[in-house]
Design an enzyme around this catalytic site. Structure first.
Site, mmCIF file in Angstrom:
data_model
loop_
_atom_site.group_PDB
_atom_site.id
_atom_site.type_symbol
_atom_site.label_atom_id
_atom_site.label_comp_id
_atom_site.label_asym_id
_atom_site.label_seq_id
_atom_site.Cartn_x
_atom_site.Cartn_y
_atom_site.Cartn_z
ATOM 1 N N ASP A 45 -10.662 -6.001 -3.349
ATOM 2 C CA ASP A 45 -10.106 -5.077 -2.357
ATOM 3 C C ASP A 45 -11.024 -3.853 -2.277
ATOM 4 O O ASP A 45 -11.128 -3.094 -3.246
ATOM 5 C CB ASP A 45 -8.697 -4.656 -2.783
ATOM 6 C CG ASP A 45 -7.986 -3.775 -1.773
ATOM 7 O OD1 ASP A 45 -8.661 -3.215 -0.893
ATOM 8 O OD2 ASP A 45 -6.751 -3.634 -1.886
ATOM 9 N N SER B 5 0.823 -1.203 0.000
ATOM 10 C CA SER B 5 0.000 0.000 0.000
ATOM 11 C C SER B 5 0.863 1.261 0.000
ATOM 12 O O SER B 5 1.532 1.553 -0.973
ATOM 13 C CB SER B 5 -0.973 -0.042 1.186
ATOM 14 O OG SER B 5 -2.034 0.877 1.027
ATOM 15 N N HIS C 139 -7.613 -5.820 1.760
ATOM 16 C CA HIS C 139 -6.484 -4.978 1.349
ATOM 17 C C HIS C 139 -5.142 -5.512 1.833
ATOM 18 O O HIS C 139 -4.113 -4.907 1.554
ATOM 19 C CB HIS C 139 -6.717 -3.566 1.905
ATOM 20 C CG HIS C 139 -5.752 -2.530 1.424
ATOM 21 N ND1 HIS C 139 -5.532 -2.261 0.087
ATOM 22 C CD2 HIS C 139 -4.935 -1.681 2.118
ATOM 23 C CE1 HIS C 139 -4.636 -1.295 -0.027
ATOM 24 N NE2 HIS C 139 -4.248 -0.930 1.185
#
Length: 265
Positions: free
Chosen positions: A218, A96, A246
């Site tokens: 996600d 991320s 996620h």
């Protein structure tokens, strides 16, 4: 004096080095997680490579709101960690926010990176024409208001959505605890930066060979974002893993491990 500064810098980031081998892997965690998020993947990675793990300097003791008002502070930290621990180019595995920090770092100093593995990356979280991200502007405003109004209640609601899968799982509990380890004002400052950033103008300058690991379902970063990045970067491979949530390196570790065994370990 220089040694002391380097030692203090590495201590601030809780840098851990393990494994053995010529290849060096640097693992960067995402918002609300620590280096412990990589636990399930470590046996594979350490068996073949030297592994550098660290935490972002987000504890109240170390967090500098001015330094981290933009991603530049995080980029400088990542480059500093690599300079202090790696001789030659490394492979970065970033989840991320670390994916995008890695992209900026590799654009700035490409010689330090052999390959970047991005897990659920997003250059922007807000939908736009031709860009199908996970949130509208209004939804981001509501998210930030919820963090500001009652952070504990927000973590209770957000953790199961972000992680996905069965309710009350250990993965959800772990992510909720990671979020709650952040002081609320630090979490709000980070969320304001991350959820409102737009790095799309900087994507074209990125040239490092890349593997994008994208969860199939996600809610934070839809698969369309992974396809968008792969469409922009001819040097990138997009791999979809069948996973809700996620954090596929936590909830679908076997699938992620198989990909890493091929491209990074």
């Amino acid at each position: 004096m220089l040694f002391a500064k380097t030692r203090n810098f590495l201590t601030k980031h809780a840098v851990t080095i393990s494994g053995a081998g010529e290849r060096v892997l640097v693992l960067g965690n995402g918002f609300g997680t620590s280096q412990n998020c990589w636990t399930q993947l470590l046996p594979l990675l350490e068996a073949r490579s030297r592994v550098v793990r660290f935490d972002w300097a987000v504890s109240p003791k170390h967090y500098d709101s001015a330094r981290y008002a933009t991603l530049d502070g995080y980029v400088e930290d990542l480059l500093g960690i690599i300079a202090a621990t790696v001789h030659g180019p490394c492979t970065l595995i970033g989840h991320s926010m670390s994916s995008m920090i890695g992209m900026l770092a590799a654009t700035r100093e490409p010689e330090r990176f052999h390959h970047v593995v991005m897990i659920a990356p997003a250059p922007c979280f807000i939908r736009d024409e031709g860009y199908d991200a996970g949130f509208t502007c209004g939804e981001i405003d509501a998210l930030l208001d919820a963090i500001s109004d009652d952070y504990l209640a927000w973590t209770e609601a957000f953790a199961p959505v972000a992680v996905g899968g069965p309710p009350n799982s250990t993965a959800i509990d772990g992510f909720r605890e990671g979020l709650r380890a952040l002081r609320p004002d630090v979490a709000l400052s980070m969320a304001q930066l991350l959820f409102t950033m737009d790095l799309r103008p900087q994507l074209q300058a990125y040239r490092t060979p890349t593997t994008i690991i994208q969860p199939s379902a996600d809610p934070v970063v839809p698969a369309a974002v992974g396809r968008y990045l792969a469409g922009l970067w001819p040097q990138a491979e997009l791999v979809i893993v069948e996973s809700a949530g996620h954090l596929p390196h936590v909830t679908a570790a076997d699938q992620v491990a198989a990909i890493l065994a091929r491209v990074a370990a």
